[in-house]
Design an enzyme around this catalytic site. Structure first.
Site, mmCIF file in Angstrom:
data_model
loop_
_atom_site.group_PDB
_atom_site.id
_atom_site.type_symbol
_atom_site.label_atom_id
_atom_site.label_comp_id
_atom_site.label_asym_id
_atom_site.label_seq_id
_atom_site.Cartn_x
_atom_site.Cartn_y
_atom_site.Cartn_z
ATOM 1 N N GLU A 12 -76.711 -31.115 47.447
ATOM 2 C CA GLU A 12 -75.886 -32.313 47.319
ATOM 3 C C GLU A 12 -75.031 -32.437 48.579
ATOM 4 O O GLU A 12 -75.421 -33.074 49.539
ATOM 5 C CB GLU A 12 -75.036 -32.237 46.049
ATOM 6 C CG GLU A 12 -74.451 -33.575 45.633
ATOM 7 C CD GLU A 12 -73.936 -33.545 44.196
ATOM 8 O OE1 GLU A 12 -73.229 -34.487 43.840
ATOM 9 O OE2 GLU A 12 -74.239 -32.599 43.448
ATOM 10 N N GLU A 64 -65.665 -26.703 40.161
ATOM 11 C CA GLU A 64 -65.964 -28.071 39.735
ATOM 12 C C GLU A 64 -65.621 -28.276 38.264
ATOM 13 O O GLU A 64 -65.043 -29.291 37.885
ATOM 14 C CB GLU A 64 -67.438 -28.369 39.963
ATOM 15 C CG GLU A 64 -67.870 -29.766 39.544
ATOM 16 C CD GLU A 64 -69.328 -30.046 39.851
ATOM 17 O OE1 GLU A 64 -69.687 -31.239 39.944
ATOM 18 O OE2 GLU A 64 -70.106 -29.088 40.003
#
Length: 941
Positions: free
Chosen positions: A463, A733
């Protein structure tokens, strides 16, 4: 210090005298021992081509001053100095001269042909390019301009031209490319010279997207363009440009990718029989062919953001042998970079380096990387000691698995090289709470790892994208810790270029190819420029971004329609609410429509303020009126007359309070409910990406500082400190990216380096330590510390545009001492913990106030105590948990995580669901002991 001494600051990438504009903004920081010093004026003097010009600045202005001289010409070098005068009439000495070099190209000067391999063997084939040329006389100056669709490094006569990494970085290549401007005079010699280029694809050839949607977005192959200007001492000059005469070859970098990693075969080193490398004159080896002239790159712009460099090295902290017998290195810190190895062994031996952020069940935890192999291979040439570091990739890792090492492994032969954008460190924080200090250190490392040319969400998996929502919430924290103005200014240019009819994509650059409105994500267009103004007094960026800001707000206003509410559409909402299932991260307790409409208000209000700042009075009134209409609609739709939100969840209350949607006279009511919800959750985090950055401010503003403290110091999951207790060295996260048993969260999307939830750092700086801007750019500073119970001290320090400011407090023997340092040419509003307010000038200050301790816990606690009393009595809460844990860990977990800590229920009632009669009796006995101990201590006192 005899008088005020200024130090020139210019609008250039950090640690550079090279400016990207013919009219760079300038400023200066003044040092003086004179208390309360204010500038009455300054003289700015520029020396160019031997001629001196001066400009007078009246008043206090000393930051972000428009260039007061004729524009610079390409490659022009000037010298700038300044002398300041105080309001006391005393003039200081001239500053040390600051060299300024115009790093941009003149109109029409870019003539380089874009080149690459003519017949690449595979997609994203790394390439080596070269040419030779003659230098025919003494060189006055030589300047290299270069760029790539991909990443590159240039060497002249075998020496790299700079120490930058992964240049020129990632921009929306179709709209904007960046060139480096490098003075290479020292590398040229009369006679034959050579230029060699190492080239790989990186972002340009990477496959972006999720699962089967991943695909190359920009190109199949990397390509390069550059031109070298040689200016001779006799006044003549010559351009050496990339064209069809250059040669190309493959070489020892046999494969390279951001996600995959890099392969290097040292047996293929481009060295001829005489020992000359391909970037040296006279190199003679086969395998070279003419380059292909490829589709031209967009004419590049000069760099405005900081360079990426190798920042520091970390040694191996521990060598681990895993249960499967693998050798894993622990560097003690989750970082972004790569490994440098020193090794000897036989030719053809292959060393494999695999990277990951965590261990799971004792083995390398690679599942969160998804499709990213994050693996490097080095094939030895043999014949002696060899040193290697991958050049065109990077990894997010703390642990590295080493396989194929020849002979006995020596951990000193492997070093972790930390890389990120080389920004100036400007902010520091410390408190007496060790876990909070580690939290702040984790925030810092999360920023470092994700500020690599652009603000990314994560640095490790497949990502690493510029998610707009993450930086929207984190920009205030980032701007305190580092000088991020140039970094974010550059990224905002890309954001504006990637907008589609005003819509801001989820990520910038838009590697996903999606442009759909999403609250809190697209609002980066309006919020980030305003943060730059608030922290740096940066009007220029607001002015340049104003069409982008207005375009985004207009999209939202159109979507909201006459109801002035943004409803019923796709939203990320309060992303990663801890109560959302791992596979449904958008399923938050706060309704997504409330999030969307709150951000509609915030963006409309931001555009109104930006318009007023820029003197666009009609538009300021227009957007202010729209914001008021949104406010009225929001209050009518989502806030009851009694002060309850229709989503009775913490994020909803926090937005209504912090965004100033709810009138001041109603905020206290909402704050009380927010505090109650926080206590009901056991002082555990109950917010996601939207609510977490602002919940502490919402609590503090409404008089609930103790609730905010309990939320901060909570160590049970979910909380800011739970990851710290699990050994985290960056921000995760998910609140539970790693579960208490040491296994990785089952969700597919799990990162251990994600700065968004670290946005609490801004609250630590502004509120706990009490250091904040009270006017744009810290021209006026706000010193308002809030001493937290059970903390002995806290302080913050920040290098403002005017100099170093510091605020902090300490407590001892019933007294709180507040200290502050105010830089020259600024003033400060000081609000002391006892409520006194005063204004001071520059210098060091100190005050003492009586320490007001929070109310002590009740001396008696028992089964008839309310659950609210239990959760507010940490000693009693922990005692209950210990008894339950000894009886049944499952029951203890259920009691901690599922109990609603209400003041309307008794402890005995709640225990009925989690403990049998014997355990309840044991808890009652333990609480009776605790009560007796307290009563005895009270009697003794």
């Amino acid at each position: 210090m005899s008088g005020p001494v200024p130090h020139i600051v210019i609008d250039a990438p950090y640690r550079s005298d090279v400016v990207a504009s013919p009219t760079p903004e300038i400023g200066w920081r003044t040092e003086t021992d004179t208390p309360g010093w204010l500038q009455s004026g300054a003289e700015v003097e520029v020396t160019r081509a031997g001629e001196v010009s001066s400009h007078r600045v009246d008043g206090r202005a000393s930051t972000r001053i428009a260039w007061p001289f004729p524009p610079l010409a390409a490659r022009e070098e000037v010298s700038l100095r300044v002398r300041v005068t105080g309001v006391d009439g005393a003039a200081g000495d001239w500053s040390e001269p600051r060299r300024i070099v115009a790093g941009f190209l003149a109109e029409g000067e870019w003539q380089a042909v874009t080149i690459g391999l003519a017949e690449p063997a595979e997609n994203a084939q790394p390439a080596y390019l070269r040419t030779e040329f003659d230098v025919t006389g003494p060189v006055a100056r030589a300047t290299l301009y270069a760029t790539a669709l991909g990443v590159y490094q240039v060497a002249i006569d075998g020496v790299d031209v700079d120490d930058q990494v992964m240049k020129p970085g990632w921009t929306p290549y179709a709209h904007r490319t960046i060139h480096e401007t490098t003075d290479v005079t020292r590398l040229l010699a009369e006679g034959r010279n050579a230029i060699g280029v190492r080239l790989a694809g990186a972002w340009a050839t990477e496959s972006f997207g999720f699962r089967e949607n991943a695909r190359p977005l920009y190109a199949d192959q990397p390509r390069f363009a550059g031109q070298l200007l040689i200016e001779y001492a006799d006044g003549s000059r010559r351009w050496i440009v990339t064209d069809a005469s250059w040669q190309a070859s493959s070489g020892p970098i046999t494969a390279s990718g951001l996600y995959a990693g890099e392969d290097y075969d040292a047996r293929l080193a481009l060295v001829d029989r005489e020992g000359r490398g391909f970037a040296q004159a006279g190199y003679a080896a086969g395998g070279w062919a003419p380059v292909a002239e490829l589709e031209a790159l967009r004419t590049p712009e000069a760099r405005v953001s900081p360079f990426v460099r190798r920042i520091e090295d970390l040694a191996v902290r521990e060598v681990i042998t895993t249960p499967s017998g693998k050798t894993v290195l622990d560097f003690g810190q989750n970082l972004v970079g790569r490994l440098r190895i020193r090794v000897s062994g036989p030719a053809g031996a292959v060393i494999t380096l695999r990277h990951a952020e965590v261990l799971e069940h004792g083995e390398l935890g690679t599942r969160p990387l998804r499709a990213a192999a994050a693996t490097d291979h080095y094939t030895l040439a043999g014949g002696g000691a060899e040193e290697w570091e991958p050049e065109f990739t990077f990894h997010g890792f703390r642990y590295a698995e080493v396989d194929g090492w020849p002979g006995e492994f020596d951990p000193s032969a492997v070093t972790a090289v930390v890389i990120h954008s080389d920004m100036e460190r400007t902010g520091w924080f410390e408190a007496s709470h060790p876990l909070v200090n580690q939290l702040h250190e984790n925030i810092l490392w999360g920023l470092r790892g994700n500020f690599l040319y652009l603000p990314t969400d994560c640095p490790q998996r497949d990502e690493r994208l510029g998610w707009t929502g993450d930086i929207q919430v984190f920009a205030p924290t980032a701007s305190f810790l580092y000088d991020v103005r140039g970094f974010l200014d550059s990224w905002l240019r890309d954001l504006a270029l990637e907008q589609v009819d005003g819509v801001v994509p989820f990520v910038v650059p838009n590697a996903l190819g999606v442009a759909r409105p999403a609250a809190a994500w697209g609002d980066a267009a309006t919020i980030v420029p305003w943060v730059l103004h608030e922290r740096y007094a940066d009007v220029a960026t607001v002015e340049r971004q104003y069409p982008s800001m207005k375009g985004w707000a207009d999209v939202l206003i159109r979507l909201a329609g006459p109801r002035r509410l943004w409803e019923g559409m796709f939203q990320f909402g309060d992303w990663l609410d801890p109560d959302a299932p791992p596979h449904l991260p958008a399923n938050a307790k706060t309704d997504a429509d409330i999030v969307a409409s709150a951000y509609l208000f915030r963006s409309a209000d931001a555009v109104a303020r930006a318009a007023a700042l820029l003197g666009k009075d009609d538009e300021a009134r227009e957007y202010a009126q729209i914001a008021e209409e949104v406010r009225a609609a929001f209050l009518a739709e989502y806030v009851t007359p009694a002060g309850r939100m229709m989503s009775d969840a913490q994020t909803a209350y926090a937005m209504a309070i912090v965004f100033d949607i709810v009138p001041a006279d109603q905020q206290e009511v909402l704050g009380a409910r927010l505090a109650e919800l926080t206590r009901l959750s056991g002082y555990r985090i109950s917010t996601g990406f939207v609510g977490t950055p602002i919940i502490q401010d919402a609590l503090t503003r409404t008089g609930n500082l103790e609730t905010a403290r309990r939320l901060l110091v909570q160590t049970e999951n979910p909380s800011w400190l739970y990851p710290v207790t699990m050994g985290a060295t960056t921000i995760w996260e998910r609140w539970d990216s790693m579960l208490p048993d040491g296994s990785i969260n089952p969700g597919e999307m799990t990162s251990f380096n994600h700065y968004a939830l670290g946005a609490v750092g801004d609250w630590l700086h502004r509120v706990v330590a009490g250091l904040a801007p009270d006017a744009p750019g810290y021209e006026r500073i706000r010193i308002q510390p809030r001493p937290l119970a059970e903390f002995d001290h806290a302080w913050a320090e920040h290098l403002t545009p005017y100099g170093t400011a510091r605020a902090g407090w300490s407590r001892q023997d019933g007294v709180v001492r507040v200290e502050a340092t105010v830089p020259p040419n600024t003033t400060a509003v000081v609000v002391l913990p006892d409520g006194r307010e005063l204004e001071v000038g520059s210098g060091a200050h100190e005050w003492e106030v009586a320490d007001t301790a929070p109310a002590a816990a009740a001396s008696r606690i028992g089964l008839d105590s309310t659950l609210a009393a239990v959760i507010d009595d940490l000693e009693a809460y922990e005692a209950i948990g210990q008894v339950l844990e000894a009886s049944s860990p499952e029951a203890a977990h259920g009691f901690r995580t599922h109990t609603k800590w209400s003041d309307a229920r008794e402890l005995g009632e709640a225990l009925f669901m989690h403990a049998g009669p014997e355990t309840q009796q044991e808890i009652a006995a333990r609480l009776a002991e605790l009560s007796a101990e307290r009563e005895g201590a009270t009697a003794d006192a």
